[in-house]
Write a protein that holds these residues in place. Structure first.
Motif, mmCIF file in Angstrom:
data_model
loop_
_atom_site.group_PDB
_atom_site.id
_atom_site.type_symbol
_atom_site.label_atom_id
_atom_site.label_comp_id
_atom_site.label_asym_id
_atom_site.label_seq_id
_atom_site.Cartn_x
_atom_site.Cartn_y
_atom_site.Cartn_z
ATOM 1 N N ALA A 153 4.141 -10.174 -2.335
ATOM 2 C CA ALA A 153 3.533 -9.594 -3.540
ATOM 3 C C ALA A 153 4.554 -8.756 -4.302
ATOM 4 O O ALA A 153 4.604 -8.794 -5.543
ATOM 5 C CB ALA A 153 2.317 -8.750 -3.159
ATOM 6 N N ALA A 154 5.380 -8.034 -3.562
ATOM 7 C CA ALA A 154 6.437 -7.245 -4.206
ATOM 8 C C ALA A 154 7.460 -8.159 -4.867
ATOM 9 O O ALA A 154 7.902 -7.917 -5.995
ATOM 10 C CB ALA A 154 7.111 -6.345 -3.172
ATOM 11 N N GLN A 155 7.833 -9.222 -4.157
ATOM 12 C CA GLN A 155 8.788 -10.189 -4.704
ATOM 13 C C GLN A 155 8.234 -10.838 -5.976
ATOM 14 O O GLN A 155 8.945 -10.975 -6.975
ATOM 15 C CB GLN A 155 9.081 -11.272 -3.662
ATOM 16 C CG GLN A 155 9.987 -12.387 -4.117
ATOM 17 C CD GLN A 155 11.460 -12.091 -3.952
ATOM 18 O OE1 GLN A 155 11.828 -10.985 -3.566
ATOM 19 N NE2 GLN A 155 12.306 -13.050 -4.246
ATOM 20 N N ALA A 156 6.968 -11.231 -5.936
ATOM 21 C CA ALA A 156 6.349 -11.865 -7.100
ATOM 22 C C ALA A 156 6.293 -10.897 -8.284
ATOM 23 O O ALA A 156 6.499 -11.295 -9.437
ATOM 24 C CB ALA A 156 4.946 -12.355 -6.742
ATOM 25 N N THR A 157 6.006 -9.632 -8.008
ATOM 26 C CA THR A 157 5.988 -8.620 -9.065
ATOM 27 C C THR A 157 7.353 -8.513 -9.726
ATOM 28 O O THR A 157 7.476 -8.462 -10.960
ATOM 29 C CB THR A 157 5.573 -7.257 -8.488
ATOM 30 O OG1 THR A 157 4.264 -7.360 -7.915
ATOM 31 C CG2 THR A 157 5.568 -6.180 -9.562
ATOM 32 N N TRP A 158 8.376 -8.484 -8.908
ATOM 33 C CA TRP A 158 9.761 -8.432 -9.381
ATOM 34 C C TRP A 158 10.040 -9.630 -10.294
ATOM 35 O O TRP A 158 10.508 -9.486 -11.424
ATOM 36 C CB TRP A 158 10.663 -8.492 -8.154
ATOM 37 C CG TRP A 158 12.042 -7.923 -8.256
ATOM 38 C CD1 TRP A 158 13.049 -8.394 -9.029
ATOM 39 C CD2 TRP A 158 12.569 -6.809 -7.527
ATOM 40 N NE1 TRP A 158 14.185 -7.666 -8.813
ATOM 41 C CE2 TRP A 158 13.934 -6.683 -7.912
ATOM 42 C CE3 TRP A 158 12.054 -5.940 -6.595
ATOM 43 C CZ2 TRP A 158 14.769 -5.703 -7.374
ATOM 44 C CZ3 TRP A 158 12.883 -4.964 -6.064
ATOM 45 C CH2 TRP A 158 14.204 -4.840 -6.451
ATOM 46 N N ASP A 159 9.755 -10.830 -9.776
ATOM 47 C CA ASP A 159 10.078 -12.065 -10.499
ATOM 48 C C ASP A 159 9.287 -12.215 -11.791
ATOM 49 O O ASP A 159 9.841 -12.510 -12.852
ATOM 50 C CB ASP A 159 9.793 -13.279 -9.605
ATOM 51 C CG ASP A 159 10.750 -13.379 -8.436
ATOM 52 O OD1 ASP A 159 11.828 -12.778 -8.500
ATOM 53 O OD2 ASP A 159 10.409 -14.059 -7.454
ATOM 54 N N GLY A 167 0.387 -3.961 -0.809
ATOM 55 C CA GLY A 167 -0.082 -5.199 -1.400
ATOM 56 C C GLY A 167 -0.545 -5.012 -2.837
ATOM 57 O O GLY A 167 -0.391 -3.948 -3.436
ATOM 58 N N MET A 168 -1.164 -6.066 -3.383
ATOM 59 C CA MET A 168 -1.561 -6.063 -4.787
ATOM 60 C C MET A 168 -2.630 -5.026 -5.100
ATOM 61 O O MET A 168 -2.814 -4.644 -6.257
ATOM 62 C CB MET A 168 -2.059 -7.450 -5.187
ATOM 63 C CG MET A 168 -0.990 -8.536 -5.102
ATOM 64 S SD MET A 168 0.403 -8.219 -6.208
ATOM 65 C CE MET A 168 -0.365 -8.557 -7.793
ATOM 66 N N ALA A 169 -3.345 -4.550 -4.085
ATOM 67 C CA ALA A 169 -4.382 -3.536 -4.312
ATOM 68 C C ALA A 169 -3.790 -2.268 -4.923
ATOM 69 O O ALA A 169 -4.496 -1.512 -5.601
ATOM 70 C CB ALA A 169 -5.094 -3.217 -3.002
ATOM 71 N N TYR A 170 -2.512 -2.047 -4.703
ATOM 72 C CA TYR A 170 -1.872 -0.844 -5.248
ATOM 73 C C TYR A 170 -1.921 -0.815 -6.776
ATOM 74 O O TYR A 170 -1.976 0.263 -7.383
ATOM 75 C CB TYR A 170 -0.420 -0.756 -4.772
ATOM 76 C CG TYR A 170 0.303 0.461 -5.288
ATOM 77 C CD1 TYR A 170 0.055 1.723 -4.755
ATOM 78 C CD2 TYR A 170 1.227 0.356 -6.337
ATOM 79 C CE1 TYR A 170 0.711 2.844 -5.255
ATOM 80 C CE2 TYR A 170 1.883 1.463 -6.827
ATOM 81 C CZ TYR A 170 1.623 2.718 -6.282
ATOM 82 O OH TYR A 170 2.266 3.831 -6.768
ATOM 83 N N LEU A 171 -1.950 -1.986 -7.398
ATOM 84 C CA LEU A 171 -1.966 -2.042 -8.859
ATOM 85 C C LEU A 171 -3.191 -1.354 -9.450
ATOM 86 O O LEU A 171 -3.137 -0.822 -10.560
ATOM 87 C CB LEU A 171 -1.918 -3.497 -9.333
ATOM 88 C CG LEU A 171 -0.681 -4.316 -8.953
ATOM 89 C CD1 LEU A 171 -0.773 -5.708 -9.558
ATOM 90 C CD2 LEU A 171 0.595 -3.624 -9.413
ATOM 91 N N SER A 225 2.932 -11.011 3.598
ATOM 92 C CA SER A 225 2.235 -11.323 2.351
ATOM 93 C C SER A 225 2.387 -10.190 1.343
ATOM 94 O O SER A 225 2.523 -10.423 0.135
ATOM 95 C CB SER A 225 0.755 -11.592 2.627
ATOM 96 O OG SER A 225 0.589 -12.777 3.381
ATOM 97 N N LYS A 226 2.397 -8.959 1.832
ATOM 98 C CA LYS A 226 2.620 -7.809 0.955
ATOM 99 C C LYS A 226 4.054 -7.812 0.423
ATOM 100 O O LYS A 226 4.296 -7.474 -0.739
ATOM 101 C CB LYS A 226 2.322 -6.509 1.706
ATOM 102 C CG LYS A 226 0.858 -6.335 2.085
ATOM 103 C CD LYS A 226 0.660 -5.089 2.938
ATOM 104 C CE LYS A 226 -0.799 -4.952 3.370
ATOM 105 N NZ LYS A 226 -1.025 -3.795 4.274
ATOM 106 N N GLN A 227 4.986 -8.196 1.283
ATOM 107 C CA GLN A 227 6.374 -8.301 0.839
ATOM 108 C C GLN A 227 6.504 -9.357 -0.261
ATOM 109 O O GLN A 227 7.237 -9.174 -1.240
ATOM 110 C CB GLN A 227 7.276 -8.668 2.030
ATOM 111 C CG GLN A 227 7.421 -7.585 3.080
ATOM 112 C CD GLN A 227 8.329 -6.451 2.632
ATOM 113 O OE1 GLN A 227 9.082 -6.583 1.679
ATOM 114 N NE2 GLN A 227 8.253 -5.328 3.314
#
Length: 257
Positions: A223-229, A176-180, A219-221
């Motif tokens: 977050a990855a999609q949103a990061t990509w976009d 998820g976004m916490a990885y950032l 939801s984590k998936q």
């Protein structure tokens, strides 16, 4: 989910595809063009394509070029590996360069951290084998994306390595976004500064499309999609800020568009 309107005052033109290799144009800002009297050819193979207007009319490439002439960004949504789509992309880029040489190509298929390598290849400083290896080109690069890059190289068109590094995106999909928060500053800069995972029509559509995993994992998936976009969108925005007179053609998966 390209939030261009929130980031920059750009005019967008969207193009996506149907299963039958029929191209559908969806213009946010384009003027109405006079539809050509020339009838487009009939589709007979998966190497072919046909252009359809938002009004469900068959149109020519010249009609399409007229419609999107005032767009700052042309988004082309693809089905990865479809021969007709990749042929269309190259035909479109070639036609766009003939009408407006002040053009750039933006690609989902290369990531921000590989921009220097892409630039070196376009400048003739490295060979194609080095580009494919060092820039982590997609497995279908030679069959599907090479014609675009070679055309850009021949016409001296910039290629924007627009995407987020896949290794980081995969980690976001797991954590998820916490990885950032654990990313070094240099690697964090390879992603969009602002990444929204709030509720939206796009998020709801994404969640419906996911057929496995629980809500937390999905939801984590997303977050990855949103990061990509968001990263692809921001890459284009940054390029236009530095090159305000350019027109950008961006290619990405249909769902991203």
């Amino acid at each position: 989910m390209f939030n261009f309107r929130q980031l920059f005052n750009v005019k967008i033109y969207c193009i996506s595809f149907s299963l039958s290799t029929i191209l559908c144009g969806c213009a946010f800002i384009a003027p109405q063009s006079p539809v050509s009297s020339k009838q487009p050819h009939t589709i007979t193979t998966y190497f072919d394509y046909k252009i359809i207007s938002p009004q469900n009319q068959s149109i020519t490439m010249q009609d399409l070029l007229y419609d999107m002439q005032k767009a700052d960004v042309v988004l082309v949504g693809e089905w990865h590996g479809h021969s007709g789509i990749h042929r269309f992309q190259t035909d479109l880029l070639r036609a766009m360069t003939q009408r407006n040489p002040n053009l750039a190509l933006s690609m989902e298929q290369f990531t921000r951290d590989k921009q220097e390598i892409v630039d070196q290849y376009l400048a003739g400083e490295i060979g194609e084998a080095t580009l494919i290896k060092e820039a982590d080109a997609w497995p279908n690069y030679e069959s599907n994306y090479r014609p675009l890059v070679e055309l850009a190289k021949a016409e001296k068109i910039d290629v924007i390595a627009a995407n987020a590094p896949i290794q980081i995106v995969r980690c976001i999909a797991k954590e998820g976004m916490a990885y950032l928060n654990r990313l070094p500053e240099k690697e964090r800069a390879w992603l969009a500064a602002s990444i929204s995972v709030e509720d939206s029509a796009y998020k709801r559509r994404f969640m419906v499309s996911v057929h496995h995993g629980d809500e937390a994992q999905n939801s984590k998936q997303f977050a990855a999609q949103a990061t990509w976009d968001e990263t692809m969108a921001e890459s284009i925005v940054h390029y236009l800020e530095q090159h305000p007179n350019k027109q950008v053609m961006h290619i990405a998966g249909k769902f991203h568009i």
